[in-house]
Design an enzyme around this catalytic site. Structure first.
Site, PDB file in Angstrom:
ATOM      1  N   HIS A 265       0.994  -1.087  -0.114  1.00 13.39           N
ATOM      2  CA  HIS A 265      -0.012  -0.082  -0.055  1.00 13.39           C
ATOM      3  C   HIS A 265       0.909   1.187   0.012  1.00 13.39           C
ATOM      4  O   HIS A 265       2.240   1.317   0.262  1.00 13.39           O
ATOM      5  CB  HIS A 265      -1.090   0.062   1.291  1.00 13.39           C
ATOM      6  CG  HIS A 265      -0.332   0.058   2.484  1.00 13.39           C
ATOM      7  ND1 HIS A 265      -0.284  -0.868   3.520  1.00 13.39           N
ATOM      8  CD2 HIS A 265       0.365   1.021   3.290  1.00 13.39           C
ATOM      9  CE1 HIS A 265       0.256  -0.678   4.502  1.00 13.39           C
ATOM     10  NE2 HIS A 265       0.847   0.481   4.547  1.00 13.39           N
TER      11      HIS A 265
HETATM   12  P1  TYD Z   1      -1.522  -2.875   7.480  1.00 16.78           P
HETATM   13  O1  TYD Z   1      -1.143  -1.519   7.773  1.00 16.78           O
HETATM   14  O2  TYD Z   1      -2.116  -3.209   6.089  1.00 16.78           O
HETATM   15  O3  TYD Z   1       0.028  -3.808   7.997  1.00 16.78           O
HETATM   16  P2  TYD Z   1       1.174  -3.917   7.277  1.00 16.78           P
HETATM   17  O4  TYD Z   1       1.447  -2.579   6.387  1.00 16.78           O
HETATM   18  O5  TYD Z   1       2.065  -4.201   8.254  1.00 16.78           O
HETATM   19  O6  TYD Z   1       1.025  -5.131   6.214  1.00 16.78           O
HETATM   20  O7  TYD Z   1      -2.382  -3.189   8.754  1.00 16.78           O
HETATM   21  C1  TYD Z   1      -2.896  -4.473   9.059  1.00 16.78           C
HETATM   22  C2  TYD Z   1      -4.299  -4.584   9.743  1.00 16.78           C
HETATM   23  O8  TYD Z   1      -3.961  -3.887  10.907  1.00 16.78           O
HETATM   24  C3  TYD Z   1      -5.265  -3.644   8.985  1.00 16.78           C
HETATM   25  O9  TYD Z   1      -6.807  -4.257   9.279  1.00 16.78           O
HETATM   26  C4  TYD Z   1      -5.283  -2.243   9.890  1.00 16.78           C
HETATM   27  C5  TYD Z   1      -4.926  -2.715  11.059  1.00 16.78           C
HETATM   28  N1  TYD Z   1      -3.977  -1.708  11.868  1.00 16.78           N
HETATM   29  C6  TYD Z   1      -4.245  -0.963  12.948  1.00 16.78           C
HETATM   30  O10 TYD Z   1      -5.552  -1.399  13.292  1.00 16.78           O
HETATM   31  N2  TYD Z   1      -3.752  -0.201  13.596  1.00 16.78           N
HETATM   32  C7  TYD Z   1      -2.209   0.327  13.097  1.00 16.78           C
HETATM   33  O11 TYD Z   1      -1.669   1.188  13.643  1.00 16.78           O
HETATM   34  C8  TYD Z   1      -1.818  -0.495  11.914  1.00 16.78           C
HETATM   35  C9  TYD Z   1      -0.470  -0.220  11.499  1.00 16.78           C
HETATM   36  C10 TYD Z   1      -2.737  -1.552  11.313  1.00 16.78           C
END
Ligand code: TYD
Length: 160
Positions: free
Chosen positions: A73
């Protein structure tokens, strides 16, 4: 015909932003205090190392699955610094024009993930622990989770 992929960037103390070809990124050299035989100490301070007030920190571990992928993303406004505090992983960056891979294998050096920078993390060692320092609280509306939307948003920004 095979397409040549540039070698991934290796993090060393001599590295400067010039070796980072992607936009909206940067090298962050933390303060490092070798405290042998009692371990190492690494320090990140807002203003000195982190170019924004830190409003959130999160960390990722338990990355034992070989096929694990994280990220995939970009953020519209959020600024982050990512660091591999233990083990190693591969960070893939894409600003819509240029792509670059970085081997993240030291807690002494972080990478700035600015806004509108597509990032993916793969190739985790089983002991990998990632720390991310962020400029704002979690906000799903700030995420761009589709690569096509990312490219379209950049194209519209250029037109505006
Ligand atoms: P995501 O940011 O997509 O993870 P990564 O970039 O590490 O692959 O987040 C994964 C899930 O966790 C998504 O459902 C949102 C949740 N999340 C939160 O609730 N708070 C946060 O601070 C973060 C980073 C993620």
């Amino acid at each position: 015909m095979t397409t040549e992929r540039p070698l991934p960037l290796r993090l060393t103390q001599e590295l400067t932003d010039k070796e980072l070809f992607v936009q909206n990124s940067g090298i962050v050299n933390f303060q490092f205090v070798p405290d042998r035989p009692d371990g190492n100490l690494t320090i990140a301070e807002t203003g000195k190392h982190i170019p924004f007030p830190i409003e959130r920190a999160y960390w990722i571990n338990s990355l034992k699955a070989r096929e694990a992928v994280r990220g995939k993303h970009a953020h519209k406004e959020l600024e982050q610094v990512i660091v591999c505090v233990n083990g190693s992983f591969r960070l893939h960056l894409d600003d819509g024009t240029t792509q670059q891979d970085i081997v993240m294998d030291t807690p002494k050096i972080g990478i700035r993930l600015g806004a509108m920078l597509w990032h993916e993390m793969t190739n985790f060692s089983p002991d990998c622990v990632i720390l991310v320092l962020a400029s704002a609280p979690y906000n799903e509306a700030d995420y761009i989770r589709s690569y096509d939307e990312f490219i379209n948003t950049l194209t519209e920004e250029i037109k505006a």
